[in-house]
Design a protein around this motif. Structure first.
Motif, PDB file in Angstrom:
ATOM      1  N   THR A 108       2.461  22.437 -25.557  1.00  0.00           N
ATOM      2  CA  THR A 108       3.248  21.385 -26.210  1.00  0.00           C
ATOM      3  C   THR A 108       4.590  21.914 -26.688  1.00  0.00           C
ATOM      4  O   THR A 108       5.604  21.213 -26.635  1.00  0.00           O
ATOM      5  N   VAL A 109       4.619  23.155 -27.165  1.00  0.00           N
ATOM      6  CA  VAL A 109       5.870  23.746 -27.639  1.00  0.00           C
ATOM      7  C   VAL A 109       6.836  23.947 -26.482  1.00  0.00           C
ATOM      8  O   VAL A 109       8.023  23.619 -26.587  1.00  0.00           O
ATOM      9  N   ILE A 110       6.350  24.462 -25.370  1.00  0.00           N
ATOM     10  CA  ILE A 110       7.254  24.740 -24.251  1.00  0.00           C
ATOM     11  C   ILE A 110       7.831  23.457 -23.668  1.00  0.00           C
ATOM     12  O   ILE A 110       9.007  23.399 -23.286  1.00  0.00           O
ATOM     13  N   HIS A 111       7.041  22.387 -23.614  1.00  0.00           N
ATOM     14  CA  HIS A 111       7.557  21.109 -23.096  1.00  0.00           C
ATOM     15  C   HIS A 111       8.654  20.575 -24.012  1.00  0.00           C
ATOM     16  O   HIS A 111       9.703  20.113 -23.543  1.00  0.00           O
ATOM     17  N   ARG A 112       8.446  20.653 -25.312  1.00  0.00           N
ATOM     18  CA  ARG A 112       9.443  20.147 -26.257  1.00  0.00           C
ATOM     19  C   ARG A 112      10.687  21.022 -26.261  1.00  0.00           C
ATOM     20  O   ARG A 112      11.817  20.519 -26.379  1.00  0.00           O
ATOM     21  N   PHE A 113      10.505  22.337 -26.130  1.00  0.00           N
ATOM     22  CA  PHE A 113      11.659  23.242 -26.082  1.00  0.00           C
ATOM     23  C   PHE A 113      12.471  23.004 -24.812  1.00  0.00           C
ATOM     24  O   PHE A 113      13.705  22.985 -24.850  1.00  0.00           O
ATOM     25  N   ARG A 114      11.780  22.791 -23.685  1.00  0.00           N
ATOM     26  CA  ARG A 114      12.492  22.485 -22.434  1.00  0.00           C
ATOM     27  C   ARG A 114      13.311  21.219 -22.573  1.00  0.00           C
ATOM     28  O   ARG A 114      14.458  21.151 -22.116  1.00  0.00           O
ATOM     29  N   ASP A 115      12.722  20.201 -23.204  1.00  0.00           N
ATOM     30  CA  ASP A 115      13.458  18.945 -23.393  1.00  0.00           C
ATOM     31  C   ASP A 115      14.717  19.185 -24.224  1.00  0.00           C
ATOM     32  O   ASP A 115      15.779  18.619 -23.948  1.00  0.00           O
ATOM     33  N   ALA A 116      14.603  20.046 -25.249  1.00  0.00           N
ATOM     34  CA  ALA A 116      15.752  20.305 -26.126  1.00  0.00           C
ATOM     35  C   ALA A 116      16.883  21.003 -25.383  1.00  0.00           C
ATOM     36  O   ALA A 116      18.059  20.636 -25.521  1.00  0.00           O
ATOM     37  N   VAL A 117      16.553  22.018 -24.568  1.00  0.00           N
ATOM     38  CA  VAL A 117      17.614  22.772 -23.884  1.00  0.00           C
ATOM     39  C   VAL A 117      18.112  22.046 -22.636  1.00  0.00           C
ATOM     40  O   VAL A 117      19.147  22.423 -22.083  1.00  0.00           O
ATOM     41  N   ARG A 118      17.388  21.044 -22.177  1.00  0.00           N
ATOM     42  CA  ARG A 118      17.845  20.248 -21.036  1.00  0.00           C
ATOM     43  C   ARG A 118      18.794  19.128 -21.463  1.00  0.00           C
ATOM     44  O   ARG A 118      19.395  18.477 -20.625  1.00  0.00           O
ATOM     45  N   HIS A 119      18.913  18.907 -22.766  1.00  0.00           N
ATOM     46  CA  HIS A 119      19.805  17.855 -23.251  1.00  0.00           C
ATOM     47  C   HIS A 119      21.248  18.272 -22.994  1.00  0.00           C
ATOM     48  O   HIS A 119      21.593  19.451 -23.106  1.00  0.00           O
ATOM     49  N   PRO A 120      22.133  17.345 -22.655  1.00  0.00           N
ATOM     50  CA  PRO A 120      23.507  17.730 -22.290  1.00  0.00           C
ATOM     51  C   PRO A 120      24.344  18.260 -23.438  1.00  0.00           C
ATOM     52  O   PRO A 120      25.367  18.913 -23.208  1.00  0.00           O
TER      53      PRO A 120
END
Length: 595
Positions: free
Chosen positions: A304-316
């Motif tokens: 769950t942490v890695i999915h949320r972290f990926r979403d954060a760094v994928r934001h423009p």
């Protein structure tokens, strides 16, 4: 006993483990690569390593030994010289009256078997072992302590009349004769020993009567004391020359870097010298450029942490921070994120001190304060280079923070680190550093706080019985469970250097800013921000995340207490999440001392 040559490929085909076609392909690949057939079959995916080991054990009627749990005596292992142990992929595991038990990665190698009998001068009983475990055991057992001591004595004799009499010109020369000089061989041996045991740092510390060489392994220093104290200036001089430093300056600290080849691996060395009472102290940080970067999936974050972290760094756009003390692996996490974001459609600029790893397609800038190339000045210039993503090695001052925040609200994704203890205190620290509250509320997207926990050694793991006080703490953290989980600790064994630990794993807490938190920051209401952050349903405190690893048997409660410190966390929901195996432990690095 005369052993007959066994054709492993034919046996596998006869037992229908592989097909004739697969064997032909493997033989063709073996001829091209020169590797052993068994390894070739495994690498081609025709058979797993575990299947191969079980097959050899059955066919040869020999035991299959798991070196991760096998209790051997280092003095027995060393009865087989290291060069032959590595060449034949063999370990002398047990000595009996008339025979040695020897573990081999390829027990079908008749030539190796005959040589082992000749070298050990006894009968040899074979066992099959996993090659990766065998090589790891060789690195752990065949330390270069005796070799380092011998070379130190040789260098001490060469100095003769005293520590000031060594030939500066000879040490400074780079030629074939110098390469065989005791000081050069001693340093090479020190580097090789450090790489073998996975050390992240080497400390050379002159004392009044002795010279201490210490290596940081899994976050803990291991000491080697030598009486040849007067060799210290020769070592420091040689290291200064390798790093391009001023060899005549002994009164001021100096910093430099150089690269060495150790065991066919490229090791980047960051060197720092400091004048101390009895000479100059040297600390070297080792970065293995050959190991490659980890990706986010290899860090060991819970799913769950890695999915949320990926979403954060994928934001423009926005600011994503990774925090923790020196040595907690912050830059490793940032580089893992950058390796996934590094695409041809995006321009990435990093501002670092120093540049840790070289990344293709990424514009990496080395900070140099002496010529005015500071974090803030480079960051200001970097924003005029039309970047999509900017990574700042560290938010060190108000100016850097302000420029980073403004970049984050003007369409850039900004990644950086900060030295704080946890995620919640990070936003407070930024406010204390002079960050505008409205800018922080608008730009800050997520904060990851992390630590490195030592893994319990699998070879000596044993159950840990808790006292009443510890049980009470665990119950409070787990929300009063019906039964206390089973916890473990390491007794200490040759596999782990009697520490009880082997390797490290990352532990993380991720705070994603939501509307209540942003609103509290906008109002500069620090107390309201802390309350909103702690009440976030997706937030798991660092101590609780560490406890989950202890419940899973990965780490010990002692490591959990080290992470938790004096922080008392609110009781949380019952444990449910499983985490993947992590590879962070093996030797990565961070600015200012991350691993």
């Amino acid at each position: 006993m005369v052993r007959k040559k066994i054709r492993i490929g034919d046996l596998l085909v006869q037992n229908k483990v592989i097909s004739e076609g697969q064997l032909e392909n493997a033989l063709s690949e073996q001829k091209r690569s020169g590797r052993k057939l068994g390894r070739t079959l495994i690498d081609l995916g025709y058979i797993s390593e575990q299947e191969m080991l079980d097959f050899l054990s059955r066919q040869l009627d020999i035991p299959h030994i798991d070196l991760r749990t096998y209790q051997y005596k280092p003095e027995t292992v060393r009865k087989l010289p290291e060069t032959h142990a590595r060449r034949f992929r063999a370990l002398a595991l047990k000595e009996e009256d008339d025979a040695f038990l020897v573990g081999m990665a390829d027990p079908t190698d008749i030539f190796a078997y005959d040589e082992l009998v000749r070298l050990l001068r006894k009968k040899v009983k074979l066992a099959v072992v996993r090659e990766a475990d065998l090589l790891r055991t060789i690195d752990a057992v065949y330390r270069r302590t005796e070799e380092i001591t011998s070379l130190a004595e040789e260098l001490d004799e060469e100095l003769g009349g005293g520590e000031e009499n060594f030939d500066l010109a000879a040490i400074a020369q780079e030629n074939e004769e110098t390469a065989n000089a005791p000081v050069v061989k001693l340093l090479q041996s020190i580097f090789e020993d450090a790489v073998q045991v996975g050390a992240s740092d080497i400390h050379i510390e002159p004392d009044e009567a002795v010279l201490r060489i210490r290596q940081r392994v899994d976050g803990v220093l291991q000491e080697h004391v030598m009486k040849e104290k007067r060799i210290a200036p020769a070592l420091v001089l040689r290291l200064k020359l390798m790093a391009g430093l001023n060899i005549s300056e002994r009164r001021l600290p100096q910093d430099g870097r150089f690269n060495v080849r150790v065991k066919n691996r490229s090791i980047d060395v960051r060197l720092s010298t400091m004048p101390v009472q009895f000479g100059e102290s040297v600390v070297m940080r080792l970065l293995d450029q050959s190991s490659g970067l980890l990706n986010l999936g290899q860090l060991g974050m819970p799913e769950t942490v890695i999915h949320r972290f990926r979403d954060a760094v994928r934001h423009p756009n926005g600011l994503v921070l990774v925090t923790g003390p020196t040595g907690s692996g912050k830059t490793t996490t940032l580089y893992a994120a950058l390796s996934e974001l590094n695409e041809s459609e995006k321009k990435v600029i990093t501002v670092e001190d120093p540049v840790e790893y070289r990344l293709p397609r990424v514009n990496q800038v080395q900070v140099n304060e002496r010529i005015g190339l500071s974090f803030s000045s480079v960051l200001r210039s970097a924003l005029r280079q039309d970047p999509d993503i900017v990574m700042v090695g560290e938010m060190r001052d108000q100016q850097t923070v302000e420029i980073g925040l403004r970049a984050a609200v003007t369409g850039h994704l900004v990644l950086s680190t900060l030295h704080t203890n946890d995620a919640i205190s990070t936003a407070i620290r930024l406010l204390d550093m002079g960050a505008e509250s409205f800018l922080l509320a608008a730009s800050l997207r997520a904060i990851v706080a992390q630590r490195l926990l030592r893994r319990i050694c699998e070879s000596c793991r044993t159950e840990h019985h808790l006292d009443a006080q510890t049980q009470a703490w665990v119950r409070g953290m787990l929300g009063e469970p019906d039964a206390i989980p089973t916890f473990y600790r390491g007794r200490g064994c040759p596999q782990c250097g009697n520490t009880g630990y082997r390797g490290r794993i990352g532990v993380y807490e991720l705070l994603e800013l939501d509307e209540p938190m942003s609103d509290a920051l906008r109002r500069n209401d620090q107390a309201a921000f802390v309350v909103a952050a702690r009440s976030s349903r997706s937030f798991t405190p660092l101590a609780r995340a560490a406890l989950e690893d202890a419940v899973a048997g990965i780490t010990s409660l002692e490591e959990v207490f080290r992470v938790a410190g004096e922080i008392e966390e609110e009781p949380a929901a019952p444990l449910t999440e499983q985490r993947p195996e992590a590879a962070l432990a093996e030797g990565d690095d961070d600015e200012g001392g991350e691993t």
